[in-house]
Design an enzyme around this catalytic site. Sequence first.
Site, PDB file in Angstrom:
ATOM      1  N   ARG A 117     117.040  11.926 -53.718  1.00  0.00           N
ATOM      2  CA  ARG A 117     116.803  10.879 -54.707  1.00  0.00           C
ATOM      3  C   ARG A 117     115.997   9.752 -54.076  1.00  0.00           C
ATOM      4  O   ARG A 117     116.079   9.488 -52.890  1.00  0.00           O
ATOM      5  CB  ARG A 117     118.130  10.312 -55.222  1.00  0.00           C
ATOM      6  CG  ARG A 117     118.781  11.157 -56.284  1.00  0.00           C
ATOM      7  CD  ARG A 117     120.034  10.507 -56.841  1.00  0.00           C
ATOM      8  NE  ARG A 117     121.064  10.414 -55.827  1.00  0.00           N
ATOM      9  CZ  ARG A 117     121.377   9.312 -55.167  1.00  0.00           C
ATOM     10  NH1 ARG A 117     120.761   8.167 -55.413  1.00  0.00           N
ATOM     11  NH2 ARG A 117     122.322   9.321 -54.256  1.00  0.00           N
ATOM     12  N   TYR A 249     113.098  17.191 -57.424  1.00  0.00           N
ATOM     13  CA  TYR A 249     114.349  17.323 -56.676  1.00  0.00           C
ATOM     14  C   TYR A 249     115.572  16.725 -57.371  1.00  0.00           C
ATOM     15  O   TYR A 249     115.549  15.571 -57.804  1.00  0.00           O
ATOM     16  CB  TYR A 249     114.220  16.677 -55.299  1.00  0.00           C
ATOM     17  CG  TYR A 249     115.185  17.310 -54.313  1.00  0.00           C
ATOM     18  CD1 TYR A 249     114.804  18.431 -53.589  1.00  0.00           C
ATOM     19  CD2 TYR A 249     116.481  16.839 -54.166  1.00  0.00           C
ATOM     20  CE1 TYR A 249     115.690  19.051 -52.730  1.00  0.00           C
ATOM     21  CE2 TYR A 249     117.372  17.451 -53.313  1.00  0.00           C
ATOM     22  CZ  TYR A 249     116.965  18.556 -52.590  1.00  0.00           C
ATOM     23  OH  TYR A 249     117.841  19.179 -51.738  1.00  0.00           O
ATOM     24  N   GLY A 250     116.626  17.467 -57.414  1.00  0.00           N
ATOM     25  CA  GLY A 250     117.970  16.983 -57.767  1.00  0.00           C
ATOM     26  C   GLY A 250     117.998  15.921 -58.842  1.00  0.00           C
ATOM     27  O   GLY A 250     117.441  16.081 -59.927  1.00  0.00           O
ATOM     28  N   GLY A 251     118.677  14.844 -58.523  1.00  0.00           N
ATOM     29  CA  GLY A 251     118.888  13.772 -59.477  1.00  0.00           C
ATOM     30  C   GLY A 251     117.608  13.132 -59.996  1.00  0.00           C
ATOM     31  O   GLY A 251     117.629  12.461 -61.031  1.00  0.00           O
ATOM     32  N   LYS A 258     122.265  12.479 -62.934  1.00  0.00           N
ATOM     33  CA  LYS A 258     122.409  11.041 -62.678  1.00  0.00           C
ATOM     34  C   LYS A 258     121.746  10.193 -63.771  1.00  0.00           C
ATOM     35  O   LYS A 258     122.272   9.144 -64.156  1.00  0.00           O
ATOM     36  CB  LYS A 258     121.809  10.676 -61.328  1.00  0.00           C
ATOM     37  CG  LYS A 258     122.289  11.529 -60.169  1.00  0.00           C
ATOM     38  CD  LYS A 258     123.766  11.421 -59.932  1.00  0.00           C
ATOM     39  CE  LYS A 258     124.145  12.153 -58.644  1.00  0.00           C
ATOM     40  NZ  LYS A 258     125.565  12.087 -58.366  1.00  0.00           N
ATOM     41  N   HIS A 278     130.927   7.949 -61.336  1.00  0.00           N
ATOM     42  CA  HIS A 278     130.503   8.868 -60.275  1.00  0.00           C
ATOM     43  C   HIS A 278     131.763   9.372 -59.561  1.00  0.00           C
ATOM     44  O   HIS A 278     132.042   8.975 -58.428  1.00  0.00           O
ATOM     45  CB  HIS A 278     129.583   8.091 -59.316  1.00  0.00           C
ATOM     46  CG  HIS A 278     128.861   8.946 -58.331  1.00  0.00           C
ATOM     47  ND1 HIS A 278     128.421   8.462 -57.119  1.00  0.00           N
ATOM     48  CD2 HIS A 278     128.479  10.237 -58.373  1.00  0.00           C
ATOM     49  CE1 HIS A 278     127.802   9.432 -56.465  1.00  0.00           C
ATOM     50  NE2 HIS A 278     127.824  10.510 -57.204  1.00  0.00           N
ATOM     51  N   SER A 300     127.462   9.552 -52.802  1.00  0.00           N
ATOM     52  CA  SER A 300     126.892  10.884 -52.598  1.00  0.00           C
ATOM     53  C   SER A 300     127.104  11.338 -51.160  1.00  0.00           C
ATOM     54  O   SER A 300     126.948  10.558 -50.225  1.00  0.00           O
ATOM     55  CB  SER A 300     125.394  10.862 -52.882  1.00  0.00           C
ATOM     56  OG  SER A 300     125.151  10.420 -54.187  1.00  0.00           O
ATOM     57  N   CYS A 302     129.803  12.211 -49.523  1.00  0.00           N
ATOM     58  CA  CYS A 302     130.979  11.702 -48.808  1.00  0.00           C
ATOM     59  C   CYS A 302     132.204  12.582 -49.061  1.00  0.00           C
ATOM     60  O   CYS A 302     133.337  12.157 -48.848  1.00  0.00           O
ATOM     61  CB  CYS A 302     131.284  10.269 -49.224  1.00  0.00           C
ATOM     62  SG  CYS A 302     130.111   9.071 -48.575  1.00  0.00           S
ATOM     63  N   ASP A 329     131.567  15.594 -59.424  1.00  0.00           N
ATOM     64  CA  ASP A 329     130.567  14.533 -59.253  1.00  0.00           C
ATOM     65  C   ASP A 329     130.606  13.456 -60.335  1.00  0.00           C
ATOM     66  O   ASP A 329     130.375  12.298 -60.043  1.00  0.00           O
ATOM     67  CB  ASP A 329     129.164  15.153 -59.201  1.00  0.00           C
ATOM     68  CG  ASP A 329     128.105  14.195 -58.688  1.00  0.00           C
ATOM     69  OD1 ASP A 329     128.401  13.424 -57.747  1.00  0.00           O
ATOM     70  OD2 ASP A 329     126.986  14.192 -59.225  1.00  0.00           O
ATOM     71  N   ASN A 415     120.031  17.243 -46.654  1.00  0.00           N
ATOM     72  CA  ASN A 415     120.356  17.120 -48.088  1.00  0.00           C
ATOM     73  C   ASN A 415     120.079  18.427 -48.831  1.00  0.00           C
ATOM     74  O   ASN A 415     119.841  18.431 -50.031  1.00  0.00           O
ATOM     75  CB  ASN A 415     119.562  15.968 -48.723  1.00  0.00           C
ATOM     76  CG  ASN A 415     120.085  15.595 -50.108  1.00  0.00           C
ATOM     77  OD1 ASN A 415     121.298  15.612 -50.352  1.00  0.00           O
ATOM     78  ND2 ASN A 415     119.190  15.271 -51.035  1.00  0.00           N
ATOM     79  N   ARG A 417     120.903  21.843 -50.749  1.00  0.00           N
ATOM     80  CA  ARG A 417     121.901  21.936 -51.822  1.00  0.00           C
ATOM     81  C   ARG A 417     122.084  23.363 -52.313  1.00  0.00           C
ATOM     82  O   ARG A 417     121.207  24.208 -52.158  1.00  0.00           O
ATOM     83  CB  ARG A 417     121.414  21.093 -53.017  1.00  0.00           C
ATOM     84  CG  ARG A 417     121.222  19.605 -52.712  1.00  0.00           C
ATOM     85  CD  ARG A 417     122.487  18.862 -52.945  1.00  0.00           C
ATOM     86  NE  ARG A 417     122.428  17.460 -52.498  1.00  0.00           N
ATOM     87  CZ  ARG A 417     123.292  16.541 -52.907  1.00  0.00           C
ATOM     88  NH1 ARG A 417     124.240  16.845 -53.759  1.00  0.00           N
ATOM     89  NH2 ARG A 417     123.229  15.317 -52.432  1.00  0.00           N
ATOM     90  N   PHE A 541     139.758  17.003 -45.127  1.00  0.00           N
ATOM     91  CA  PHE A 541     139.717  18.271 -45.865  1.00  0.00           C
ATOM     92  C   PHE A 541     141.083  18.592 -46.499  1.00  0.00           C
ATOM     93  O   PHE A 541     141.649  17.748 -47.172  1.00  0.00           O
ATOM     94  CB  PHE A 541     139.169  19.391 -44.974  1.00  0.00           C
ATOM     95  CG  PHE A 541     137.833  19.003 -44.380  1.00  0.00           C
ATOM     96  CD1 PHE A 541     136.731  18.854 -45.208  1.00  0.00           C
ATOM     97  CD2 PHE A 541     137.688  18.719 -43.022  1.00  0.00           C
ATOM     98  CE1 PHE A 541     135.497  18.448 -44.694  1.00  0.00           C
ATOM     99  CE2 PHE A 541     136.465  18.316 -42.504  1.00  0.00           C
ATOM    100  CZ  PHE A 541     135.376  18.188 -43.347  1.00  0.00           C
TER     101      PHE A 541
HETATM  102  O1  SAT Z   1     121.416  12.749 -57.238  1.00  0.00           O
HETATM  103  S1  SAT Z   1     121.545  14.106 -56.752  1.00  0.00           S
HETATM  104  O2  SAT Z   1     121.877  14.971 -57.853  1.00  0.00           O
HETATM  105  O3  SAT Z   1     120.290  14.540 -56.120  1.00  0.00           O
HETATM  106  C1  SAT Z   1     122.780  14.227 -55.598  1.00  0.00           C
HETATM  107  C2  SAT Z   1     123.529  12.990 -55.317  1.00  0.00           C
HETATM  108  O4  SAT Z   1     122.959  12.025 -54.834  1.00  0.00           O
HETATM  109  O5  SAT Z   1     124.741  12.955 -55.554  1.00  0.00           O
HETATM  110 MN    MN Z   2     126.770  12.414 -56.819  1.00  0.00          MN
END
Ligand code: SAT
Ligand code: MN
Length: 634
Positions: A117, A249-251, A258, A278, A300, A302, A329, A415, A417, A541
């Site tokens: 992101r 990419y992603g978000g 997001k 979130h 994100s 974590c 998420d 990062n 995925r 964990f």
């Molecule tokens: O925003 S993403 O979907 O790329 C992943 C994240 O930051 O949680």
């Molecule tokens: Mn997230």
Amino acid sequence: MSSTPDSMRRGAVPVQLPPDGAMPAPLRAMAPHEPRDGDARGGDAPTTPTTLVALRDWVASVAALTQPAHIAWCDGSDAENARLVAMMLDTGDLLRLNPDTHPDCYLHRSSPSDVARVEHLTFVCTPTNDEAGPNNHWMAPAEAHAKMDALYAGCMRGRTMYVVPYCMGPIDSPLARCGVEITDSPYVVANMRIMTRMGAAALARIEREGAEGLPFVRGLHSIGELDPERRFIMHFPQELSIKSFGSGYGGNALLGKKCHALRIASHQARGEGWLAEHMLIVGIEDPQGATHYVAAAFPSACGKTNLAMLIPPEGYREKGWKVWTVGDDICWMRPGADGRLYAINPEAGYFGVAPGTSEKTNPNALAMLDRDAIFTNVAVTADNQPWWDGLPGTPALDWQGRPVDKANGPAAHPNSRFTVSARRCPSYSPHAEDPQGVPISAIVFGGRRESLVPLVFEARDWRHGVLVGAGMASETTAAATGAVGVVRRDSMAMKPFVGYNFADYFAHWLSFDAPGAVLPKVFHVNWFRKGADGKFLWPGFGDNLRVLEWMLRRVQGNAGALETPIGNLPLEGDLDVEGLGMAPGALDALLHVDRDGWYDEMEAVGEYLAGFGDRVPPALVEEQQRISAELGRP
Ligand code: SAT
Ligand code: MN
């Protein structure tokens, strides 16, 4: 990525458009129940795309602007997906992974400058800067539209424009909300199919709601040239629309995630009396068979996915504890008739961080990843299996497809995925798709903090809980472009994701403490505290269940706690650490409240709140001052 002209591709059933400039004609073909001759290559004749005039008109106007060679309305079917995958294998957008070990698994390598992101290029375009707040980058809507429309002009020439109707949340849930993403990336389509309820059923709901005058969220996405200099992610909350350009990419690109489910939805939620957060959602079943649901907000990368899919430690398993995954998420929750908060997971899949996902950290996640998954920017072994740190085997090619060389950094991108359907998760909750959602007993905030922040503490009431969430801070991760490991305030883990002024958002959170409300207890955790030797003090964990158990006993009123100015902590003996073999003093260190350090922290939270000026709710400032005063100036 899209250098191949679409005339050479086999994709989702397209509508053939005339050459540039002559837009209105093909959209004639979208009149209800009118047969089309759209697929010039003899595919199955597409049915009428939509009866909804607002959708038709929007698609027409986007096509007029972007000038695609074809328009493909996505129905979400297996056949459509198979066509898209075959096409992407042809063009190299996807590579087939080892079909013996990973059937129907594919690898996508993104452009090396498009791997996360981009918060600095993400804008919330509210009518005034104040509505977006100091927590967001802001641009005036007219300026943002002009900027984006200039980028979009003709950007889909030679490409197919995919129209992707989707529903965030179970298709029959009153808490779900719909949107349509227009994109020129078939990779985005394939991911949206996993991550959302995409296709015909979503379109039917959009049309039904449209007939009642209800809106759908409009997301326009083009990968453009994947040029970081020509990349923006714009949100128009008042218009329920998103414009994204220049990233695949992603978000940045899967707009249901997001952009819609957090930035736009948080704005909608504020107006309609709910929360778009979130947060993961996890069900903890105790040995008596009762399941309590916990929603937890961490930034994100974590560990939300790991906590959502936790496997109980052996002693707990033997006693009958079970863990059920609802979401990893995003969480949408609203008060039910009984005053409790009920939550759904608006997503249908996981877009999880690959590195670190292992047999030890998250066996449930690994179990889903041996079929029907898309991997992005992972490494591969010599026999073409996906690889990242934590997996057995040796990587042969890195995330850019180069022979592995330490000098080039980690083999799998930090990062990188996986995208996989939620239903593949062995711990998927039988209630994950309940239309009314699941009742939330506890809300947990947390982040990565090497020092100061204890393993767990409980807020004394809702107002204190809102302050705990607002004051959250965490070390940054590779999920966003920029420095990693820097502590920053990340209120409710929503810093990059809230679609309006944080001060108003805090007030919205406080407003849930209303007559008749039966609110969850609020906690804060930190799995990442380190000892003097620089090693983590807590195993994390599966063993995090030990901490969750204490929380649930607190919720039920049968666990003790030590009251301190920062909140309530487990007393000696309250946390079950049997079998952990913790070093002497480790638990003391984990549960220690450093008063001087916390005084400084609370002063810093006060300064942070002051950054929002008069808009910040006075109750929150009073709460911060109460705690500072209790801690006493060192
Ligand atoms: O925003 S993403 O979907 O790329 C992943 C994240 O930051 O949680
Ligand atoms: Mn997230």
